[in-house]
Design a protein around this motif. Structure first.
Motif, PDB file in Angstrom:
ATOM      1  N   ARG A 140      16.109   5.396  13.005  1.00 54.18           N
ATOM      2  CA  ARG A 140      15.554   6.170  11.047  1.00 54.18           C
ATOM      3  C   ARG A 140      14.507   5.171  10.585  1.00 54.18           C
ATOM      4  O   ARG A 140      14.645   3.894  10.981  1.00 54.18           O
ATOM      5  CB  ARG A 140      17.142   6.640  10.006  1.00 54.18           C
ATOM      6  CG  ARG A 140      17.585   7.495  11.222  1.00 54.18           C
ATOM      7  CD  ARG A 140      18.382   7.627   9.958  1.00 54.18           C
ATOM      8  NE  ARG A 140      19.502   8.675  10.491  1.00 54.18           N
ATOM      9  CZ  ARG A 140      19.226   9.830   9.763  1.00 54.18           C
ATOM     10  NH1 ARG A 140      18.248  10.516   8.513  1.00 54.18           N
ATOM     11  NH2 ARG A 140      20.286  11.212  10.045  1.00 54.18           N
ATOM     12  N   ILE A 141      14.072   5.496   9.752  1.00 53.36           N
ATOM     13  CA  ILE A 141      13.279   4.195   8.876  1.00 53.36           C
ATOM     14  C   ILE A 141      14.706   3.714   8.385  1.00 53.36           C
ATOM     15  O   ILE A 141      14.845   4.160   7.757  1.00 53.36           O
ATOM     16  CB  ILE A 141      12.206   5.036   7.568  1.00 53.36           C
ATOM     17  CG1 ILE A 141      11.132   5.429   8.945  1.00 53.36           C
ATOM     18  CG2 ILE A 141      11.776   3.665   7.151  1.00 53.36           C
ATOM     19  CD1 ILE A 141      10.428   4.489   9.361  1.00 53.36           C
ATOM     20  N   GLY A 142      14.677   2.165   8.098  1.00 50.28           N
ATOM     21  CA  GLY A 142      14.537   1.410   7.184  1.00 50.28           C
ATOM     22  C   GLY A 142      14.909   1.087   5.637  1.00 50.28           C
ATOM     23  O   GLY A 142      13.518   1.478   5.636  1.00 50.28           O
ATOM     24  N   LEU A 143      16.394   1.013   5.258  1.00 52.47           N
ATOM     25  CA  LEU A 143      15.629   0.345   4.082  1.00 52.47           C
ATOM     26  C   LEU A 143      15.675  -0.859   3.368  1.00 52.47           C
ATOM     27  O   LEU A 143      14.873  -0.690   2.356  1.00 52.47           O
ATOM     28  CB  LEU A 143      17.873   0.763   3.110  1.00 52.47           C
ATOM     29  CG  LEU A 143      17.762   0.187   2.103  1.00 52.47           C
ATOM     30  CD1 LEU A 143      17.922   1.976   0.736  1.00 52.47           C
ATOM     31  CD2 LEU A 143      19.377  -0.051   0.998  1.00 52.47           C
ATOM     32  N   ARG A 144      15.274  -1.011   4.212  1.00 54.92           N
ATOM     33  CA  ARG A 144      14.676  -3.028   4.224  1.00 54.92           C
ATOM     34  C   ARG A 144      13.171  -2.790   3.862  1.00 54.92           C
ATOM     35  O   ARG A 144      12.640  -3.483   2.961  1.00 54.92           O
ATOM     36  CB  ARG A 144      14.834  -4.021   5.119  1.00 54.92           C
ATOM     37  CG  ARG A 144      14.291  -5.213   5.307  1.00 54.92           C
ATOM     38  CD  ARG A 144      14.211  -5.898   3.772  1.00 54.92           C
ATOM     39  NE  ARG A 144      14.232  -7.401   4.274  1.00 54.92           N
ATOM     40  CZ  ARG A 144      13.414  -7.658   2.660  1.00 54.92           C
ATOM     41  NH1 ARG A 144      13.927  -6.595   1.779  1.00 54.92           N
ATOM     42  NH2 ARG A 144      12.250  -8.628   2.413  1.00 54.92           N
ATOM     43  N   LEU A 145      12.598  -1.420   4.690  1.00 55.37           N
ATOM     44  CA  LEU A 145      11.247  -1.287   3.936  1.00 55.37           C
ATOM     45  C   LEU A 145      10.499  -0.684   3.492  1.00 55.37           C
ATOM     46  O   LEU A 145       9.934  -0.394   2.154  1.00 55.37           O
ATOM     47  CB  LEU A 145      10.766   0.051   6.033  1.00 55.37           C
ATOM     48  CG  LEU A 145       9.194  -0.234   5.828  1.00 55.37           C
ATOM     49  CD1 LEU A 145       8.935  -1.400   5.907  1.00 55.37           C
ATOM     50  CD2 LEU A 145       8.233   0.546   7.224  1.00 55.37           C
ATOM     51  N   TRP A 146      11.622   0.729   2.705  1.00 57.10           N
ATOM     52  CA  TRP A 146      11.295   0.838   1.644  1.00 57.10           C
ATOM     53  C   TRP A 146      11.351  -0.106  -0.063  1.00 57.10           C
ATOM     54  O   TRP A 146      11.281   0.294  -0.568  1.00 57.10           O
ATOM     55  CB  TRP A 146      12.693   2.097   1.354  1.00 57.10           C
ATOM     56  CG  TRP A 146      12.918   2.824   0.260  1.00 57.10           C
ATOM     57  CD1 TRP A 146      12.307   4.037   0.052  1.00 57.10           C
ATOM     58  CD2 TRP A 146      13.644   3.038  -0.966  1.00 57.10           C
ATOM     59  NE1 TRP A 146      12.466   4.053  -1.100  1.00 57.10           N
ATOM     60  CE2 TRP A 146      13.637   3.778  -1.662  1.00 57.10           C
ATOM     61  CE3 TRP A 146      14.647   1.444  -1.277  1.00 57.10           C
ATOM     62  CZ2 TRP A 146      13.771   3.950  -3.221  1.00 57.10           C
ATOM     63  CZ3 TRP A 146      14.896   1.862  -2.601  1.00 57.10           C
ATOM     64  CH2 TRP A 146      14.869   2.935  -3.298  1.00 57.10           C
ATOM     65  N   GLU A 147      12.367  -0.877   0.649  1.00 58.76           N
ATOM     66  CA  GLU A 147      12.521  -2.457  -0.518  1.00 58.76           C
ATOM     67  C   GLU A 147      11.314  -2.727  -0.687  1.00 58.76           C
ATOM     68  O   GLU A 147      11.076  -3.157  -1.814  1.00 58.76           O
ATOM     69  CB  GLU A 147      13.837  -3.306   0.012  1.00 58.76           C
ATOM     70  CG  GLU A 147      15.010  -3.243  -0.046  1.00 58.76           C
ATOM     71  CD  GLU A 147      15.802  -3.733  -0.430  1.00 58.76           C
ATOM     72  OE1 GLU A 147      16.555  -4.438   0.786  1.00 58.76           O
ATOM     73  OE2 GLU A 147      15.421  -4.754   0.024  1.00 58.76           O
ATOM     74  N   ILE A 148      10.618  -2.975   0.492  1.00 54.99           N
ATOM     75  CA  ILE A 148       9.279  -3.602   0.216  1.00 54.99           C
ATOM     76  C   ILE A 148       8.373  -2.604  -0.078  1.00 54.99           C
ATOM     77  O   ILE A 148       7.986  -3.061  -1.013  1.00 54.99           O
ATOM     78  CB  ILE A 148       9.140  -4.459   1.874  1.00 54.99           C
ATOM     79  CG1 ILE A 148       9.683  -5.335   1.498  1.00 54.99           C
ATOM     80  CG2 ILE A 148       7.773  -4.471   1.324  1.00 54.99           C
ATOM     81  CD1 ILE A 148       9.432  -6.476   2.944  1.00 54.99           C
ATOM     82  N   ALA A 149       8.918  -1.642   0.584  1.00 55.85           N
ATOM     83  CA  ALA A 149       7.141  -0.308  -0.366  1.00 55.85           C
ATOM     84  C   ALA A 149       7.843  -0.053  -1.531  1.00 55.85           C
ATOM     85  O   ALA A 149       6.588   0.745  -2.330  1.00 55.85           O
ATOM     86  CB  ALA A 149       7.279   0.897   1.159  1.00 55.85           C
ATOM     87  N   SER A 150       8.721  -0.261  -2.185  1.00 55.19           N
ATOM     88  CA  SER A 150       9.596  -0.067  -3.241  1.00 55.19           C
ATOM     89  C   SER A 150       8.413  -0.567  -4.760  1.00 55.19           C
ATOM     90  O   SER A 150       8.111  -0.097  -5.703  1.00 55.19           O
ATOM     91  CB  SER A 150      10.712   0.029  -4.240  1.00 55.19           C
ATOM     92  OG  SER A 150      10.995  -1.837  -4.244  1.00 55.19           O
ATOM     93  N   LEU A 151       7.542  -1.738  -3.882  1.00 54.94           N
ATOM     94  CA  LEU A 151       6.353  -2.797  -4.388  1.00 54.94           C
ATOM     95  C   LEU A 151       5.409  -2.018  -4.663  1.00 54.94           C
ATOM     96  O   LEU A 151       4.277  -2.654  -5.790  1.00 54.94           O
ATOM     97  CB  LEU A 151       6.753  -3.909  -3.881  1.00 54.94           C
ATOM     98  CG  LEU A 151       7.903  -4.767  -4.310  1.00 54.94           C
ATOM     99  CD1 LEU A 151       7.927  -6.247  -3.132  1.00 54.94           C
ATOM    100  CD2 LEU A 151       8.663  -4.752  -5.274  1.00 54.94           C
ATOM    101  N   ALA A 152       4.569  -0.834  -3.914  1.00 56.17           N
ATOM    102  CA  ALA A 152       3.674  -0.231  -4.187  1.00 56.17           C
ATOM    103  C   ALA A 152       3.149   0.178  -5.520  1.00 56.17           C
ATOM    104  O   ALA A 152       4.299   1.262  -5.516  1.00 56.17           O
ATOM    105  CB  ALA A 152       3.848   1.187  -2.932  1.00 56.17           C
ATOM    106  N   GLY A 155       1.217  -1.409   0.078  1.00 50.69           N
ATOM    107  CA  GLY A 155       0.172   0.235   0.451  1.00 50.69           C
ATOM    108  C   GLY A 155       0.368   1.439   0.283  1.00 50.69           C
ATOM    109  O   GLY A 155       2.103   1.230   0.550  1.00 50.69           O
ATOM    110  N   LEU A 156      -0.221   2.400   0.169  1.00 50.57           N
ATOM    111  CA  LEU A 156       0.589   3.320  -0.559  1.00 50.57           C
ATOM    112  C   LEU A 156       1.179   4.051   1.033  1.00 50.57           C
ATOM    113  O   LEU A 156       2.401   5.464   0.783  1.00 50.57           O
ATOM    114  CB  LEU A 156       0.098   4.625  -1.160  1.00 50.57           C
ATOM    115  CG  LEU A 156       0.602   5.887  -1.377  1.00 50.57           C
ATOM    116  CD1 LEU A 156       1.981   5.380  -3.011  1.00 50.57           C
ATOM    117  CD2 LEU A 156      -0.382   7.078  -2.017  1.00 50.57           C
ATOM    118  N   ARG A 157       0.422   3.755   1.888  1.00 53.33           N
ATOM    119  CA  ARG A 157       0.823   4.602   3.496  1.00 53.33           C
ATOM    120  C   ARG A 157       2.513   3.951   3.550  1.00 53.33           C
ATOM    121  O   ARG A 157       3.024   4.835   4.009  1.00 53.33           O
ATOM    122  CB  ARG A 157      -0.138   4.024   4.508  1.00 53.33           C
ATOM    123  CG  ARG A 157      -0.156   4.029   5.439  1.00 53.33           C
ATOM    124  CD  ARG A 157      -0.751   5.734   5.728  1.00 53.33           C
ATOM    125  NE  ARG A 157      -0.484   6.111   7.225  1.00 53.33           N
ATOM    126  CZ  ARG A 157       0.563   7.564   7.046  1.00 53.33           C
ATOM    127  NH1 ARG A 157       1.354   7.188   6.353  1.00 53.33           N
ATOM    128  NH2 ARG A 157       1.274   7.869   8.575  1.00 53.33           N
TER     129      ARG A 157
END
Lengths: 260, 260
Positions: free
Chosen positions: B69-81, A71-73
């Protein structure tokens, strides 16, 4: 498969929620409930509950047909990752200049343990096809950015990277730890890495390190060009200039600054 | 403050882990443990445990000094949004062209309930300063992209958006539901939205809708220019051409395709 785990306490629940998110990969960005259950190794009832909670918050989005996507969130919060969008925003003008001048592919990457993670990628028009995507991972030693990041990594990271089996992609892939060690020393000496046809026989990448405010190497930038026609010696200074520009905009010490 | 909650079951734990992530905002991207506890309204011991789990997975990263800080691993998965990086990758060449031709700021945005979320922003050299950032939110009615997205939203979303108090930023901000309704009808008729000095008195934005594979409006693109010198009638067709190019690359139906 992991049903034998003790299903108690917060640790387990948070880890399970994260396992639901991990079921989504670049190869399968859209999943149905049963697929999430299978890929995360969680029972269907647990998956159903966790997916419901994650969707209510916006970490997952449910499509009309019942498919789920990230999701976008989640993306909004993840955009705060300093090594993701923050780095990328600082670097984008320099990457764009580098792409326009060279007309080749330009990549920005960071190291996450023993992998390269691509934070930005600008495709050059008519440039050689590259396999990477933003948010994607790759091994360290076969790529220009990876060689730079590994050359500047702590010694224990280098030892772990070289203790792994090195996967051969082409006849030019560096597969012996001794070769890689020699190349890393050369990268440290010259400040540039050239990865010559290590991933595909038609591409060469030229990379340079990006320094952060503490002076340490935080990222790498590269140009990926046609191996048959590219001149790495001509491209290297362009990549280095871009890397220094990005380092300066991140507040790296020891770089000459402009006089306003 | 929320210590009275019953601390049991998965629902609560997942919600708490997400509340830890929500403590991070564009205004406070770096937090210490006690600050995370305060902003998430969770007891320090609970926060400590959840932060540890999130950091172990890579959703958070701990800096040497103890900041998180917010981690790169979350960004990796979130990049699938699909509405985040996926949309942005398809749009980037068109946004880049639009920025080069107009030399103005270019923005790409989607609607998330009653807000605009900016998915990409390219700053023009010498262009008017804009307040937005990638991953940031803003209200719908004062922005060009927001007017486009609201004009094409379901009727119940429009009613909810107009039932809210509309915040005045300048003397030109649309603050009456009747005015907004009239403007939305105009946007639907013309296929373009012009937001004239609604956010700051020096900027005007011109926006057009982007259609997805189902034909519905999935995003909007805009140019934000100096109000004193910009000619919205000249910029509108450029924005529309970029929007149609992006729609075509997303697989929108009903657009003329090129003959190879």
């Amino acid at each position: 498969m992991r049903r034998g785990e003790v299903p108690h306490a917060g640790a387990s629940v948070t880890a399970r929620a994260l396992r639901v998110l991990e079921a989504f990969t670049p190869e399968r960005p859209v999943l149905r409930l049963a697929e999430i259950s299978r890929h995360s190794g969680l029972p269907l009832t647990t998956t159903h509950r966790l997916v419901g909670e994650l969707a209510a918050w916006g970490a997952l989005e449910r499509e009309p047909g019942g498919d789920y996507r990230i999701g976008l969130r989640l993306w909004e919060i993840a955009s705060l990752a300093p090594r993701g969008l923050g780095l990328r925003e600082a670097a984008l003008p320099y990457l764009s200049d580098l792409g326009r001048i060279t007309r080749e592919n330009v990549q920005l990457a960071v190291r996450e343990d023993l992998s390269v993670v691509y934070v930005e990628r600008l495709a050059g028009r008519g440039a050689v096809p590259v396999l990477t995507r933003v948010g994607g991972r790759f091994a360290l030693t076969p790529t220009g950015v990876g060689l730079v990041l590994l050359a500047c990594a702590p010694a224990d990271v280098q030892e772990r990277a070289l203790a792994q089996p090195l996967v051969r992609h082409t006849e030019k892939t560096l597969c012996s730890p001794e070769e890689v060690r020699r190349v890393l020393a050369e990268v440290r000496r010259t400040g540039v890495a050239v990865s010559d046809r290590q991933v595909t026989m038609d591409a060469v990448s030229i990379a340079a390190p990006i320094h952060g405010p503490e002076g340490t190497v935080v990222a790498a930038v590269s140009v990926v060009a046609h191996a048959a026609t590219a001149d790495p010696r001509a491209l290297a200074p362009l990549v280095q200039v871009a890397a220094r520009g990005i380092s300066r905009s991140l507040g790296a010490p020891g770089l000459p600054s402009s006089v306003a």
